[in-house]
Design a protein around this motif. Structure first.
Motif, short mmCIF file in Angstrom:
data_model
loop_
_atom_site.label_atom_id
_atom_site.label_comp_id
_atom_site.label_asym_id
_atom_site.label_seq_id
_atom_site.Cartn_x
_atom_site.Cartn_y
_atom_site.Cartn_z
N ALA B 187 0.86 -1.17 0.00
CA ALA B 187 0.00 0.00 0.00
C ALA B 187 0.90 1.23 0.00
CB ALA B 187 -0.88 0.00 1.24
N PRO B 188 0.47 2.32 -0.66
CA PRO B 188 1.31 3.52 -0.71
C PRO B 188 1.75 4.00 0.68
CG PRO B 188 -0.57 3.77 -2.18
CD PRO B 188 -0.78 2.48 -1.44
N GLU B 189 0.92 3.79 1.68
CA GLU B 189 1.26 4.27 3.03
C GLU B 189 2.46 3.54 3.62
OE1 GLU B 189 -2.08 2.69 2.70
OE2 GLU B 189 -2.24 4.49 1.46
N ARG B 190 2.77 2.39 3.05
CA ARG B 190 3.87 1.61 3.62
C ARG B 190 5.15 1.77 2.79
NH1 ARG B 190 1.59 -3.18 5.52
NH2 ARG B 190 3.64 -4.08 5.27
N VAL B 191 5.04 2.52 1.70
CA VAL B 191 6.23 2.76 0.86
C VAL B 191 6.98 3.98 1.39
CG1 VAL B 191 7.03 3.39 -1.46
CG2 VAL B 191 5.11 1.80 -1.18
N VAL B 192 8.27 3.85 1.55
CA VAL B 192 9.11 4.98 1.92
C VAL B 192 10.16 5.15 0.81
CG1 VAL B 192 10.74 5.93 3.60
CG2 VAL B 192 8.79 4.56 4.38
N VAL B 193 10.18 6.33 0.22
CA VAL B 193 11.18 6.61 -0.82
C VAL B 193 12.51 6.93 -0.13
CG1 VAL B 193 11.79 8.15 -2.72
CG2 VAL B 193 9.41 7.46 -2.38
N CYS B 194 13.59 6.40 -0.65
CA CYS B 194 14.90 6.67 -0.04
C CYS B 194 15.95 6.77 -1.14
CB CYS B 194 15.26 5.59 0.97
SG CYS B 194 15.36 3.93 0.29
N SER B 195 17.19 7.02 -0.73
CA SER B 195 18.28 7.23 -1.70
C SER B 195 18.93 5.93 -2.11
CB SER B 195 19.34 8.14 -1.08
OG SER B 195 18.78 9.33 -0.64
N GLY B 196 18.14 4.95 -2.46
CA GLY B 196 18.71 3.68 -2.88
C GLY B 196 18.77 2.67 -1.75
N VAL B 197 19.15 1.45 -2.10
CA VAL B 197 19.16 0.36 -1.13
C VAL B 197 20.20 0.62 -0.03
CG1 VAL B 197 19.63 -2.09 -0.84
CG2 VAL B 197 18.17 -1.32 -2.70
N ALA B 198 21.28 1.30 -0.38
CA ALA B 198 22.30 1.60 0.64
C ALA B 198 21.67 2.38 1.78
CB ALA B 198 23.46 2.38 0.03
N GLN B 199 20.93 3.44 1.45
CA GLN B 199 20.31 4.21 2.52
C GLN B 199 19.25 3.39 3.25
OE1 GLN B 199 17.63 7.74 2.01
NE2 GLN B 199 19.25 8.78 3.12
N ALA B 200 18.55 2.53 2.53
CA ALA B 200 17.56 1.68 3.19
C ALA B 200 18.24 0.85 4.27
CB ALA B 200 16.88 0.77 2.16
#
Lengths: 483, 483
Positions: B187-200
């Motif tokens: 669901a869109p509410e559970r998506v967090v945009v980040c600076s790539g997998v490294a930042q994740a």
């Protein structure tokens, strides 16, 4: 540094405007034959781009809700069976009410014209909360042109994993810019590109924590964000009071901190410019404790009546970490900033930047380098400076006219002023509540720290003006006074 | 996730090419009258954009070094007094030698044709180091068009401080994309945009550390970057061995970790696809220890001969944190990725993202949302898939032809294979040294962990092929075999 106290609320797409217009036509609130404002006028009213309005008009025309003809403009068609034919709110009001710009965002103030507000909800008309520039001044055409140029020239290899220190051409461009404009001592090798001053603080927090520090000094009053950011790195923020010349040296020495964040060009929020004598004292302190001054040059580019005050960093680049960003000069949404880092901290800062995100996006950096190198950044600063000086003048004039006796300070630079409203307008709480009821959002100085002086019953306010038009500013002050 | 082991080396501007050409003309290495290749051909040779070459030609024509006429192309003028008139190297070689693409970068392999190498320095001709896609496949025109569209439509407010979770329209677009392509429950509410997998990984590291974890499991063999990133958050990485079905459950249980990073679609580097039974076992483990699986879906979009294996996350969204990025599908330089986060971790992840950088740049997010929504992202994946399948086929064919007896695995998906070269080609060290002397850079499996099986004297190599043309691949394998 002025940062939002919370997440910006969700933004909506052009589709929201389309849906709002469609719904207004369907419900009959916009009756058949109603002439719509020009796309230019509606865009200006809603604070959105003209393209967004044009798209909405085109889409709804294609769908039969609207009709248009060259020269005659756009009007509501009669294809839809309308349940009623009242005049209804204007499309602008429809757009706003359905969220074209959420009112009362924590960071961004502005003027809102709201039709049919929910019962009991105050109608926000003018929001003086500081922290956001006028986003309509963002040079969209120049930015798009630079993006096109960069994409046509960039070698493929530049699309690979970035240099965590930043794109070399941007670091070179920034070093030259900061040297020229702010008197910073900045070789490209000492510049680190980052995601704005907020990330600079977090990076430094981790580096200083790694060196054994457990506390960091912050100005009181000051930006509440500094404390939050350092806390995320495991450092406790110690509030340090100001005097008339800037950060007071006695409490600084007594605090035992070895690093302190300061806004010497135009203290946030007090507007005090750090005196030459105080600069020397602060640097002496840093040398004595083997510590660092962290300079947040958040609005050093905006000064109006006096000669620019150079960055503190220029006086001792070994003791000052300089930080800045495009958030006030271009847009906070770009998330582009810079640090100029003393040699002993450099490797640790870059290592931390690498593990935090590997480096800033390359294309954005290349576009900014192009804009800076080609002179567009200087043009943009001149343009903003002109606009913001007019707004500051409008604010000072309005305060003198509608709230006579108000003492205004910190007006020589920056994007906000301190206005001390005479006590006869009532105690702070009552004054703010009445302003809010009149649709004016104002932040008291007391909201930025524990040490805000009350000056014998005056109500000291922090008034951001950069994001407001001169007429909005006058309206806001008039309503505040009339409340 | 494949990340560079070190900073990418500095990139140079179009000016470097101009200087190289100017110097070649001045020194007489390019004699008067020498006809230059077309800008298209030279750009292809150098691996740079055509605009860069055109600019260099224009500049030098304006300066008198070159002459050109419509229809007749570009040639070296006679305005410069040349000290000699030898044929000299071709402009392509000149451009490369002066740094048009730095050879032997840690992350990005490729083919380099180098004229006059420094004495003693091995000439890198083919670099099989995995980790970077073919950057020339980046859809420059489509990206520029989307950028233009977005800038003409974006409301001003969208240029303000971003939502730390990510732009709502991008989160919606990604939720739909990941659901459709990867079987992710998003669901869109559970998506967090980040600076790539490294930042994740760094974000999750801090969140897990904040919950009291002190260790995190990583695959062995695996990406050495995972350990570095978690270490930056204060977590110690515990290497966990694989068996033929994926991460081995026995050592995982025995390790005592409560979170583990895994690459189930196509293990990096072994290429193993996690079996259905193992998926169930891993999820059971996570539930038993009240822990989390961190899924790095680094190349899940690239599969060639078999039906796509859906993401592990789809089986239990409460126990799997899904991470991915555009680094393999578009370009690592965009620094754009995403996480789908279980509800209990969500708020902490967003808080950490906020203090780390306030959120990703808005414009970039809006452009990606536009590209995904308009179907351009799917087109790009199809295009990459076709190109990479051809390259994989070229690699498998070349290995069979030039290094017969080599066992190849992990070929059904991803951007690299494991090739086990028969022991008769010598022990690993000698084989790698001979390859290097022949200008071929290859990474042994043993470089990715402590648990790499040697399989009775075979030399297991990790061969990245996505960034190499089929002819480069054949050349590289032939040289490796001939060494």
């Amino acid at each position: 540094m002025l940062l939002p106290a919370a997440a910006a609320p969700p933004r909506r797409r052009g589709r929201t405007l389309q849906e709002a217009l469609r719904e207004a036509v369907r419900s009959g609130r916009l009756a058949a034959g109603t002439r719509l404002p020009s796309s230019r006028a509606l865009a200006a009213d809603l604070g959105v781009s003209r393209g967004l309005v044009t798209d909405a008009y085109d889409q709804l025309t294609a769908e039969g809700y609207l009709r248009s003809s060259r020269g005659a403009g756009t009007w509501v068609g009669d294809a839809v069976r309308a349940p009623g034919a009242g005049a209804g709110p204007t499309p602008a009001a429809v757009g706003v009410r359905t969220g074209a710009e959420p009112a009362g965002t924590p960071a961004a103030g502005g003027t809102r014209t709201v039709a049919e507000p929910a019962p009991g909800a105050p109608v926000v008309r003018v929001d003086f909360t500081p922290g956001t520039p006028d986003l309509s001044l963002f040079p969209r055409a120049a930015w798009a042109a630079a993006h096109r140029t960069v994409l046509s020239r960039l070698p493929h290899a530049a699309l690979g994993y970035p240099d965590p220190r930043g794109l070399p051409e941007l670091r070179a461009a920034l070093a030259a810019l900061l040297t020229r404009r702010r008197g910073v001592v900045a070789a490209p090798e000492r510049v680190v590109v980052c995601s704005g001053v907020a990330q600079a603080m977090t990076l430094l927090g981790f580096v200083l924590r790694g060196r054994g520090l457990r506390t960091v000094g912050v100005e009181d009053p000051g930006s509440p964000e500094h404390g939050t950011l350092f806390a995320s790195a495991g450092l406790r923020a110690v509030g340090l009071p100001l005097d008339g010349e800037g950060l007071a040296p006695g409490p600084l020495v007594a605090s035992g901190v070895r690093a302190v964040v300061t806004t010497p060009a135009h203290q946030f929020p007090s507007g005090i410019a750090c005196s030459p004598r105080r600069r020397t004292e602060l640097l002496d302190w840093a040398r004595t404790v083997d510590g660092y001054l962290i300079e947040d040059d958040y609005d050093g580019d905006f000064r109006y009546d006096r000669a620019p005050v150079g960055a503190l960093q220029g006086l001792d680049p070994a003791r000052v970490v300089y930080t800045g960003s495009v958030s006030k000069s271009l847009a906070p949404g770009l998330r582009l900033g810079w640090m100029v880092v003393p040699e002993p901290l450099l490797e640790e800062v870059v290592d931390r930047k690498r593990t935090m995100d590997l480096g800033n996006p390359s294309l954005d950096q290349a576009v900014l380098a192009e804009v800076v190198t080609a002179g567009g950044y200087d043009r943009q600063l001149r343009r903003c400076q002109r606009a913001y000086r007019r707004r500051r003048d409008a604010l000072v004039t309005a305060l003198a006219e509608f709230l006579p006796g108000t003492r205004v300070s910190g007006i020589a630079a920056g994007l906000h002023v301190i206005a001390r409203v005479p006590g006869r307008h009532g105690p702070e709480g009552a004054f703010l509540a009445r302003a809010a009821a009149a649709g004016v959002v104002v932040r008291p100085l007391s909201g930025y720290g524990t040490a805000a002086a009350r000056d014998g019953g005056d109500v000291p306010l922090v008034l951001g003006y950069a994001h407001l038009s001169p007429s909005d500013i006058a309206l806001g002050v008039r309503r505040m006074a009339g409340a």
